[in-house]
Design an enzyme around this catalytic site. Structure first.
Site, PDB file in Angstrom:
ATOM      1  N   ASN A  40       0.811  -1.226   0.000  1.00 23.70           N
ATOM      2  CA  ASN A  40       0.000   0.000   0.000  1.00 23.70           C
ATOM      3  C   ASN A  40       0.845   1.277   0.000  1.00 23.70           C
ATOM      4  O   ASN A  40       0.343   2.349   0.331  1.00 23.70           O
ATOM      5  CB  ASN A  40      -0.923   0.020   1.225  1.00 23.70           C
ATOM      6  CG  ASN A  40      -1.970  -1.061   1.169  1.00 23.70           C
ATOM      7  OD1 ASN A  40      -2.723  -1.154   0.211  1.00 23.70           O
ATOM      8  ND2 ASN A  40      -2.019  -1.891   2.183  1.00 23.70           N
ATOM      9  N   HIS A  68      -2.822  -5.701  -3.416  1.00 21.37           N
ATOM     10  CA  HIS A  68      -2.647  -4.450  -4.164  1.00 21.37           C
ATOM     11  C   HIS A  68      -1.258  -4.291  -4.786  1.00 21.37           C
ATOM     12  O   HIS A  68      -0.956  -3.251  -5.364  1.00 21.37           O
ATOM     13  CB  HIS A  68      -2.908  -3.234  -3.260  1.00 21.37           C
ATOM     14  CG  HIS A  68      -4.298  -3.128  -2.774  1.00 21.37           C
ATOM     15  ND1 HIS A  68      -5.395  -3.183  -3.605  1.00 21.37           N
ATOM     16  CD2 HIS A  68      -4.790  -2.968  -1.518  1.00 21.37           C
ATOM     17  CE1 HIS A  68      -6.504  -3.055  -2.892  1.00 21.37           C
ATOM     18  NE2 HIS A  68      -6.161  -2.932  -1.621  1.00 21.37           N
TER      19      HIS A  68
END
Length: 193
Positions: A40, A68
């Site tokens: 992140n 992610h």
């Protein structure tokens, strides 16, 4: 051996926090190895080479990731370049052919340290292989190298899945921690094995 682990470092505020606290933690605890979940870093989703380099300069030795990690196209530069690829892993139970590795054996002082990154399936946004079977597969794959320490970042949504994998791995790994939810669950424990 002392190991310092940071969960998800989120965006600029998280990077600033690590840079502010890491010197004091290093002085107070003198860790041998520092790991951080980096998925992140880039504005809350994804990684870039520059951000990883910045945190390495601040003292982080190795990075794990999660769902992610490929949110920014620069991630492909990270996993294709020798320097940064040696310092980061992505979930091992991503589909075959996904760039990067899901587990790495590292030398830390005189110890062989195996770091494994897995992704949970409960309420997960991605279709990933079974983390329980993947962990068994990785442990078997690296057994001949005789790791002294085995560390697992389990990037998962639910505490129950994280606890279940901990019990599944009990006696076969050194430590497992959960990332992804961005909040401490404070349910740490030492299992019998």
């Amino acid at each position: 051996m002392k190991i310092l682990v940071f969960g998800d470092i989120v965006a600029t505020i998280g990077i600033r926090a690590i840079k502010a606290v890491l010197p004091r933690l290093r002085e107070a605890h003198q860790p041998d190895f520092i790991i951080a979940n980096a998925e992140n870093l880039a504005g809350g989703k994804g990684i870039t080479p520059e951000l990883l380099e910045d945190l390495m300069h601040a003292g982080v030795d190795f990075f794990t990731s999660g769902n992610h990690v490929f949110a920014k196209k620069q991630a492909f530069d990270v996993f294709s370049g020798a320097r940064l690829n040696a310092k980061i892993i992505r979930p091992a139970n991503y589909p075959p052919g996904t760039p990067g590795e899901g587990a790495k054996m590292l030398s830390v002082g005189t110890k062989n340290v195996l770091v494994i990154n897995l992704m949970g399936r409960v309420h997960g946004p991605l279709l990933v292989d079974d983390p329980f079977r993947k962990l068994d597969e990785i442990l078997k794959q690296f057994a001949h190298l005789r790791p002294n320490v085995i560390l697992v970042d389990f990037h998962a949504e639910t505490t129950s899945e994280k606890v279940a994998l901990g019990w599944h791995a009990d006696g076969r790994i050194t430590a497992l921690w959960g990332t992804h939810t961005h909040v401490p669950t404070r349910d740490e424990r030492v299992l019998p094995g």
